[in-house]
Design a protein around this motif. Structure first.
Motif, PDB file in Angstrom:
ATOM      1  N   LEU A   1       0.863  -1.189   0.000  1.00 58.82           N
ATOM      2  CA  LEU A   1       0.000   0.000   0.000  1.00 58.82           C
ATOM      3  C   LEU A   1       0.894   1.230   0.000  1.00 58.82           C
ATOM      4  N   HIS A   2       0.617   2.175  -0.908  1.00 61.72           N
ATOM      5  CA  HIS A   2       1.556   3.280  -1.057  1.00 61.72           C
ATOM      6  C   HIS A   2       0.862   4.600  -1.322  1.00 61.72           C
ATOM      7  N   ASP A   3       1.514   5.645  -0.857  1.00 59.54           N
ATOM      8  CA  ASP A   3       1.188   7.019  -1.206  1.00 59.54           C
ATOM      9  C   ASP A   3       1.103   7.120  -2.728  1.00 59.54           C
ATOM     10  N   SER A   4       0.079   7.776  -3.225  1.00 68.92           N
ATOM     11  CA  SER A   4      -0.159   7.831  -4.672  1.00 68.92           C
ATOM     12  C   SER A   4       0.949   8.531  -5.443  1.00 68.92           C
ATOM     13  N   ARG A   5       1.796   9.317  -4.786  1.00 74.16           N
ATOM     14  CA  ARG A   5       2.903   9.971  -5.490  1.00 74.16           C
ATOM     15  C   ARG A   5       4.218   9.195  -5.341  1.00 74.16           C
ATOM     16  N   ALA A   6       4.199   8.110  -4.581  1.00 69.58           N
ATOM     17  CA  ALA A   6       5.389   7.258  -4.455  1.00 69.58           C
ATOM     18  C   ALA A   6       5.382   6.273  -5.622  1.00 69.58           C
ATOM     19  N   TYR A   7       5.676   6.781  -6.803  1.00 72.75           N
ATOM     20  CA  TYR A   7       5.543   5.986  -8.022  1.00 72.75           C
ATOM     21  C   TYR A   7       6.483   4.784  -8.045  1.00 72.75           C
ATOM     22  N   ALA A   8       7.596   4.862  -7.327  1.00 70.70           N
ATOM     23  CA  ALA A   8       8.520   3.735  -7.273  1.00 70.70           C
ATOM     24  C   ALA A   8       7.839   2.487  -6.717  1.00 70.70           C
ATOM     25  N   ALA A   9       6.834   2.668  -5.870  1.00 68.72           N
ATOM     26  CA  ALA A   9       6.152   1.516  -5.288  1.00 68.72           C
ATOM     27  C   ALA A   9       5.421   0.707  -6.347  1.00 68.72           C
ATOM     28  N   GLY A  10       4.748   1.389  -7.272  1.00 69.46           N
ATOM     29  CA  GLY A  10       4.056   0.673  -8.334  1.00 69.46           C
ATOM     30  C   GLY A  10       5.017  -0.082  -9.227  1.00 69.46           C
ATOM     31  N   ILE A  11       6.182   0.497  -9.467  1.00 70.49           N
ATOM     32  CA  ILE A  11       7.195  -0.163 -10.299  1.00 70.49           C
ATOM     33  C   ILE A  11       7.745  -1.391  -9.583  1.00 70.49           C
ATOM     34  N   ALA A  12       8.102  -1.247  -8.299  1.00 73.01           N
ATOM     35  CA  ALA A  12       8.643  -2.367  -7.537  1.00 73.01           C
ATOM     36  C   ALA A  12       7.614  -3.491  -7.400  1.00 73.01           C
ATOM     37  N   ALA A  13       6.359  -3.127  -7.147  1.00 68.93           N
ATOM     38  CA  ALA A  13       5.317  -4.146  -6.996  1.00 68.93           C
ATOM     39  C   ALA A  13       5.167  -4.965  -8.270  1.00 68.93           C
ATOM     40  N   ALA A  14       5.185  -4.312  -9.418  1.00 73.23           N
ATOM     41  CA  ALA A  14       5.051  -5.026 -10.689  1.00 73.23           C
ATOM     42  C   ALA A  14       6.236  -5.943 -10.937  1.00 73.23           C
ATOM     43  N   ARG A  15       7.427  -5.483 -10.644  1.00 75.52           N
ATOM     44  CA  ARG A  15       8.625  -6.282 -10.870  1.00 75.52           C
ATOM     45  C   ARG A  15       8.657  -7.535 -10.011  1.00 75.52           C
ATOM     46  N   HIS A  16       8.019  -7.479  -8.835  1.00 78.43           N
ATOM     47  CA  HIS A  16       8.090  -8.603  -7.905  1.00 78.43           C
ATOM     48  C   HIS A  16       6.752  -9.332  -7.748  1.00 78.43           C
ATOM     49  N   GLY A  17       5.777  -8.992  -8.588  1.00 81.88           N
ATOM     50  CA  GLY A  17       4.511  -9.710  -8.585  1.00 81.88           C
ATOM     51  C   GLY A  17       3.696  -9.538  -7.328  1.00 81.88           C
ATOM     52  N   ILE A  18       3.740  -8.345  -6.730  1.00 84.00           N
ATOM     53  CA  ILE A  18       3.028  -8.090  -5.471  1.00 84.00           C
ATOM     54  C   ILE A  18       1.818  -7.209  -5.760  1.00 84.00           C
ATOM     55  N   PRO A  19       0.619  -7.624  -5.373  1.00 81.31           N
ATOM     56  CA  PRO A  19      -0.562  -6.769  -5.581  1.00 81.31           C
ATOM     57  C   PRO A  19      -0.439  -5.490  -4.763  1.00 81.31           C
ATOM     58  N   HIS A  20      -0.936  -4.391  -5.326  1.00 81.88           N
ATOM     59  CA  HIS A  20      -0.776  -3.119  -4.618  1.00 81.88           C
ATOM     60  C   HIS A  20      -1.978  -2.227  -4.848  1.00 81.88           C
ATOM     61  N   ALA A  21      -2.114  -1.255  -3.964  1.00 82.25           N
ATOM     62  CA  ALA A  21      -3.147  -0.221  -4.073  1.00 82.25           C
ATOM     63  C   ALA A  21      -2.511   1.096  -3.688  1.00 82.25           C
ATOM     64  N   GLN A  22      -3.050   2.182  -4.236  1.00 79.70           N
ATOM     65  CA  GLN A  22      -2.508   3.511  -3.937  1.00 79.70           C
ATOM     66  C   GLN A  22      -3.471   4.290  -3.053  1.00 79.70           C
ATOM     67  N   ILE A  23      -2.904   4.988  -2.093  1.00 82.50           N
ATOM     68  CA  ILE A  23      -3.671   5.785  -1.149  1.00 82.50           C
ATOM     69  C   ILE A  23      -3.619   7.226  -1.635  1.00 82.50           C
ATOM     70  N   GLY A  24      -4.753   7.752  -2.070  1.00 83.63           N
ATOM     71  CA  GLY A  24      -4.800   9.074  -2.674  1.00 83.63           C
ATOM     72  C   GLY A  24      -4.444  10.172  -1.694  1.00 83.63           C
ATOM     73  N   ILE A  25      -3.725  11.154  -2.192  1.00 87.37           N
ATOM     74  CA  ILE A  25      -3.349  12.318  -1.398  1.00 87.37           C
ATOM     75  C   ILE A  25      -4.249  13.502  -1.740  1.00 87.37           C
ATOM     76  N   SER A  26      -4.587  13.636  -3.018  1.00 81.23           N
ATOM     77  CA  SER A  26      -5.340  14.784  -3.508  1.00 81.23           C
ATOM     78  C   SER A  26      -6.618  14.337  -4.208  1.00 81.23           C
ATOM     79  N   GLN A  27      -7.335  15.307  -4.769  1.00 83.68           N
ATOM     80  CA  GLN A  27      -8.480  14.986  -5.611  1.00 83.68           C
ATOM     81  C   GLN A  27      -8.042  14.049  -6.735  1.00 83.68           C
ATOM     82  N   ALA A  28      -8.947  13.221  -7.187  1.00 83.50           N
ATOM     83  CA  ALA A  28      -8.621  12.265  -8.244  1.00 83.50           C
ATOM     84  C   ALA A  28      -8.128  12.969  -9.505  1.00 83.50           C
ATOM     85  N   ALA A  29      -8.745  14.085  -9.864  1.00 77.18           N
ATOM     86  CA  ALA A  29      -8.313  14.798 -11.069  1.00 77.18           C
ATOM     87  C   ALA A  29      -6.897  15.338 -10.917  1.00 77.18           C
ATOM     88  N   VAL A  30      -6.538  15.773  -9.712  1.00 82.70           N
ATOM     89  CA  VAL A  30      -5.182  16.253  -9.460  1.00 82.70           C
ATOM     90  C   VAL A  30      -4.192  15.098  -9.551  1.00 82.70           C
TER      91      VAL A  30
END
Length: 393
Positions: free
Chosen positions: A110-139
């Motif tokens: 589970l990661h801060d939505s601006r911690a983009y490295a987390a999405g990259i690491a999760a994909a490389r290691h086959g780990i399911p992930h979700a992002q915790i929004g910081i701002s409005q969805a449009a932002v």
């Protein structure tokens, strides 16, 4: 369940992540946090197991900040999202995140939505992930699109993936339409606490204004101009004012402090909101969400980042007023100074005098209270991510 968390530094990024970490620790899950060194003391005090990841060097960030404050807002957004987050934070955080994924083998990330490295690491290691929004969805959408030219150097499918994984948001749906495929909304459960603040105003019962520009503004070169304008705007008003300036801000540099103002580096937001009649702020998402959840009318004086968008939200929803400053009316980020003082002052007087702002804020607060808490919400998220495996192991 083994859950890995990560966030970039800054209270507005870390605190939403910490809400989930607290909830999962309480229910018996095993957690590990990977955070930049600026968050070391914070995670140590909370008792989380943690590892420290890299962050951009002071030299890199100093050079960027010098450019940042000279740029028109649109160019500043590109610098912040593409260069700072998409390039420098991603490159700095990715090695430690990959190491944690490889060695600790979490079930979920589970990661801060601006911690983009987390999405990259999760994909490389086959780990399911979700992002915790910081701002409005449009932002968040705009930030991601600006960061993509750097992110695709690491992962060509990162944008599509971040659109499809669960996007966890504290913003109420009436104010925040979302383009993310799986948007799930929750409330943080942090209730304003009344009667907690010390009597810094010698027994005065005048309405309290909570005045804050968040945890980052005080560290920027423009901080002095911003704080001095805000202080002059409330000088002599029949109100009490609590100004928080953030850790590391030189309070002595603020000059003459009005008699009705008390200055602190930091106060728990729930304590300030519990006694406030209104909020005057920069429009950072954490501050704005706290004000909305407390049903408080808000005056937004935007400086940078998502703050102009949040200011527009406040204005359009009728929950407060947006003060147009140099960030919107001129060509430089965060240009706030003496010319803005009358506009800020008039906006404060108006939200205190007109009950419609508080009534609209109260309706939004009721909508937010109806959202599920994290405890009632996280099992469904985990079921989506890992096929129904929930609970402690």
């Amino acid at each position: 369940m083994r859950v890995l968390f990560t966030s970039i530094d800054g209270a507005g990024h870390f605190n939403p992540v910490a809400l989930f970490a607290d909830a999962l620790v309480q229910r018996g899950d095993e957690v590990l946090l990977v955070v930049p060194s600026d968050l070391r003391d914070t995670v140590e005090k909370r008792g989380y197991p943690f590892r420290i990841c890299g962050k951009p060097s002071p030299e890199v960030m100093g050079a960027i900040y010098k450019r940042f404050v000279t740029l028109p807002p649109e160019e500043a957004e590109i610098v912040a999202d593409r260069e700072v987050l998409g390039k420098h934070y991603t490159e700095a955080m990715l090695p430690a995140l990959e190491e944690a994924c490889r060695e600790w083998r979490p079930d979920v990330l589970l990661h801060d939505s601006r911690a983009y490295a987390a999405g990259i690491a999760a994909a490389r290691h086959g780990i399911p992930h979700a992002q915790i929004g910081i701002s409005q969805a449009a932002v968040e959408e705009g930030s991601l699109q600006r960061a993509v030219p750097e992110l695709v150097r690491h992962d060509g499918a990162i944008a599509q993936r971040l659109h499809s994984v669960p996007f966890l948001s504290r913003f109420p749906g009436s104010l925040d339409p979302s383009s993310f495929t799986d948007t799930r909304r929750f409330r943080d459960g942090v209730e304003p606490r009344r009667g907690i603040l010390p009597d810094w105003w010698d027994g005065s019962d005048a309405p309290l204004i909570y005045l804050t520009f968040g945890s980052v503004t005080g560290q920027l070169p423009l901080a002095g101009d911003v704080f001095r304008a805000a202080l002059e705007a409330v000088r002599g008003l029949p109100v009490r004012v609590l100004l928080t300036v953030g850790h590391g801000t030189d309070v002595s540099a603020l000059g003459d402090i009005p008699e009705n103002v008390h200055v602190e580096e930091w106060v728990p937001q729930a304590d300030a909101l519990g006694e406030a009649a209104a909020v005057v702020c920069h429009g950072g998402s954490a501050t704005l969400l706290g004000a909305l959840a407390a049903g408080l009318p808000t005056v937004v004086v935007p400086v940078f980042a998502d703050q102009p968008a949040n200011a527009r939200l406040v204005h359009e929803a009728g929950v407060g007023l947006r003060v147009e400053t140099g960030i919107e009316s001129e060509d430089r980020v965060g240009k706030i100074g003496p010319a803005d003082v009358p506009r800020i002052r008039a906006a404060v007087e108006q939200v205190l005098a007109d009950p419609s702002y508080g009534e609209a804020a109260g309706r939004v607060a009721a909508e937010m209270r109806a959202l599920p808490t994290i405890d009632a919400f996280v099992d469904d998220v985990f079921a989506t991510l890992v096929g129904g495996v929930t609970g402690a192991v």
